[in-house]
Design a protein around this motif. Structure first.
Motif, PDB file in Angstrom:
ATOM      1  N   SER A   1       0.837  -1.214   0.000  1.00 31.36           N
ATOM      2  CA  SER A   1       0.000   0.000   0.000  1.00 31.36           C
ATOM      3  C   SER A   1       0.865   1.255   0.000  1.00 31.36           C
ATOM      4  O   SER A   1       0.603   2.198  -0.755  1.00 31.36           O
ATOM      5  CB  SER A   1      -0.926   0.025   1.218  1.00 31.36           C
ATOM      6  OG  SER A   1      -1.946  -0.904   1.079  1.00 31.36           O
ATOM      7  N   ASP A   2       1.890   1.251   0.824  1.00 34.76           N
ATOM      8  CA  ASP A   2       2.794   2.407   0.888  1.00 34.76           C
ATOM      9  C   ASP A   2       3.536   2.604  -0.431  1.00 34.76           C
ATOM     10  O   ASP A   2       3.644   3.726  -0.931  1.00 34.76           O
ATOM     11  CB  ASP A   2       3.799   2.241   2.029  1.00 34.76           C
ATOM     12  CG  ASP A   2       3.163   2.359   3.402  1.00 34.76           C
ATOM     13  OD1 ASP A   2       1.998   2.799   3.505  1.00 34.76           O
ATOM     14  OD2 ASP A   2       3.838   1.998   4.383  1.00 34.76           O
ATOM     15  N   PHE A   3       4.058   1.518  -0.989  1.00 33.99           N
ATOM     16  CA  PHE A   3       4.777   1.607  -2.263  1.00 33.99           C
ATOM     17  C   PHE A   3       3.865   2.150  -3.354  1.00 33.99           C
ATOM     18  O   PHE A   3       4.243   3.033  -4.129  1.00 33.99           O
ATOM     19  CB  PHE A   3       5.294   0.227  -2.698  1.00 33.99           C
ATOM     20  CG  PHE A   3       6.504  -0.289  -1.973  1.00 33.99           C
ATOM     21  CD1 PHE A   3       6.969   0.275  -0.790  1.00 33.99           C
ATOM     22  CD2 PHE A   3       7.188  -1.384  -2.465  1.00 33.99           C
ATOM     23  CE1 PHE A   3       8.079  -0.224  -0.121  1.00 33.99           C
ATOM     24  CE2 PHE A   3       8.304  -1.899  -1.823  1.00 33.99           C
ATOM     25  CZ  PHE A   3       8.747  -1.321  -0.651  1.00 33.99           C
ATOM     26  N   ILE A   4       2.648   1.602  -3.437  1.00 34.46           N
ATOM     27  CA  ILE A   4       1.705   2.000  -4.487  1.00 34.46           C
ATOM     28  C   ILE A   4       1.364   3.478  -4.379  1.00 34.46           C
ATOM     29  O   ILE A   4       1.408   4.204  -5.375  1.00 34.46           O
ATOM     30  CB  ILE A   4       0.437   1.115  -4.437  1.00 34.46           C
ATOM     31  CG1 ILE A   4       0.779  -0.303  -4.906  1.00 34.46           C
ATOM     32  CG2 ILE A   4      -0.683   1.715  -5.278  1.00 34.46           C
ATOM     33  CD1 ILE A   4      -0.297  -1.340  -4.621  1.00 34.46           C
ATOM     34  N   THR A   5       1.051   3.929  -3.181  1.00 30.77           N
ATOM     35  CA  THR A   5       0.701   5.336  -2.984  1.00 30.77           C
ATOM     36  C   THR A   5       1.828   6.259  -3.442  1.00 30.77           C
ATOM     37  O   THR A   5       1.607   7.228  -4.180  1.00 30.77           O
ATOM     38  CB  THR A   5       0.368   5.608  -1.496  1.00 30.77           C
ATOM     39  OG1 THR A   5      -0.729   4.776  -1.114  1.00 30.77           O
ATOM     40  CG2 THR A   5       0.032   7.066  -1.256  1.00 30.77           C
ATOM     41  N   GLU A   6       3.036   5.951  -3.040  1.00 32.40           N
ATOM     42  CA  GLU A   6       4.192   6.776  -3.382  1.00 32.40           C
ATOM     43  C   GLU A   6       4.497   6.740  -4.883  1.00 32.40           C
ATOM     44  O   GLU A   6       4.766   7.767  -5.508  1.00 32.40           O
ATOM     45  CB  GLU A   6       5.398   6.274  -2.589  1.00 32.40           C
ATOM     46  CG  GLU A   6       6.622   7.144  -2.704  1.00 32.40           C
ATOM     47  CD  GLU A   6       7.754   6.595  -1.862  1.00 32.40           C
ATOM     48  OE1 GLU A   6       8.884   6.532  -2.391  1.00 32.40           O
ATOM     49  OE2 GLU A   6       7.526   6.240  -0.686  1.00 32.40           O
ATOM     50  N   GLN A   7       4.408   5.566  -5.467  1.00 30.58           N
ATOM     51  CA  GLN A   7       4.748   5.434  -6.885  1.00 30.58           C
ATOM     52  C   GLN A   7       3.683   6.042  -7.789  1.00 30.58           C
ATOM     53  O   GLN A   7       4.003   6.583  -8.856  1.00 30.58           O
ATOM     54  CB  GLN A   7       5.007   3.975  -7.228  1.00 30.58           C
ATOM     55  CG  GLN A   7       6.296   3.498  -6.601  1.00 30.58           C
ATOM     56  CD  GLN A   7       6.405   1.999  -6.527  1.00 30.58           C
ATOM     57  OE1 GLN A   7       5.591   1.275  -7.070  1.00 30.58           O
ATOM     58  NE2 GLN A   7       7.416   1.525  -5.824  1.00 30.58           N
ATOM     59  N   GLU A   8       2.424   5.959  -7.388  1.00 29.04           N
ATOM     60  CA  GLU A   8       1.375   6.629  -8.167  1.00 29.04           C
ATOM     61  C   GLU A   8       1.644   8.130  -8.225  1.00 29.04           C
ATOM     62  O   GLU A   8       1.487   8.756  -9.287  1.00 29.04           O
ATOM     63  CB  GLU A   8       0.000   6.373  -7.542  1.00 29.04           C
ATOM     64  CG  GLU A   8      -0.531   4.993  -7.762  1.00 29.04           C
ATOM     65  CD  GLU A   8      -1.840   4.723  -7.039  1.00 29.04           C
ATOM     66  OE1 GLU A   8      -2.535   3.782  -7.442  1.00 29.04           O
ATOM     67  OE2 GLU A   8      -2.171   5.447  -6.062  1.00 29.04           O
TER      68      GLU A   8
END
Length: 159
Positions: free
Chosen positions: A138-145
């Protein structure tokens, strides 16, 4: 169902670790791409992009470590050879990229591929009741988006 020491189904954690190893391989290639464009960028945007690319590869390097440690936490062994990485990776390889627009597009294309893998892991980790992996994804996805949005804005494009 057999539970491991952290209370997760061993079969599901094996499957998650396999997917995390795919993510690890892709992150390693992404990180190397970032180093290459950091070193080789040329043109009027050099000063801004050189710093931005360093920021991104420093962050990617930290994520590589987090992914490997999560794989170990799940009881598996992280991939650790370039041979393994190149076999498992789907992100595009950026060779001799020195033009600003091409470099930023490489980042967007790489993050798009990473996001696909992360969403698959997010779904599997939810099914496995693996909150640790789920929170990481979830953290990775939020940051990468957000990074994709910013890079697309730099390119003058919409997400």
């Amino acid at each position: 169902m057999t539970l491991n020491s952290i209370g997760l189904d061993t079969k599901k954690t094996k499957e998650l670790a396999d997917e995390l190893n795919k993510l690890l391989a892709n992150f390693q290639l992404y990180c190397q791409n970032l180093r290459g464009i950091h070193w080789n960028i040329k043109g009027r945007a050099f000063f801004d992009l050189h710093v931005k690319f360093e920021e991104l590869y420093t962050d990617a390097n930290l994520k590589v470590d987090e992914i490997a440690e999560r794989i170990l936490t799940l009881g598996a062994t992280p991939l650790h050879t370039f041979e393994d990485y190149t076999k498992a990776a789907k992100v595009p390889v950026g060779k001799n990229v020195s033009k600003d627009e091409k470099a930023v597009k490489l980042i967007v294309d790489s993050l798009t591929e990473l996001l696909k893998i992360e969403r698959k892991i997010l779904e599997a980790s939810e099914e496995a009741n693996d909150e640790g992996t789920n929170a990481m994804m979830s953290d990775f996805i939020t940051e990468q988006e957000k990074t994709v949005w910013m890079m697309k804005a730099w390119l003058g494009e919409t997400v």
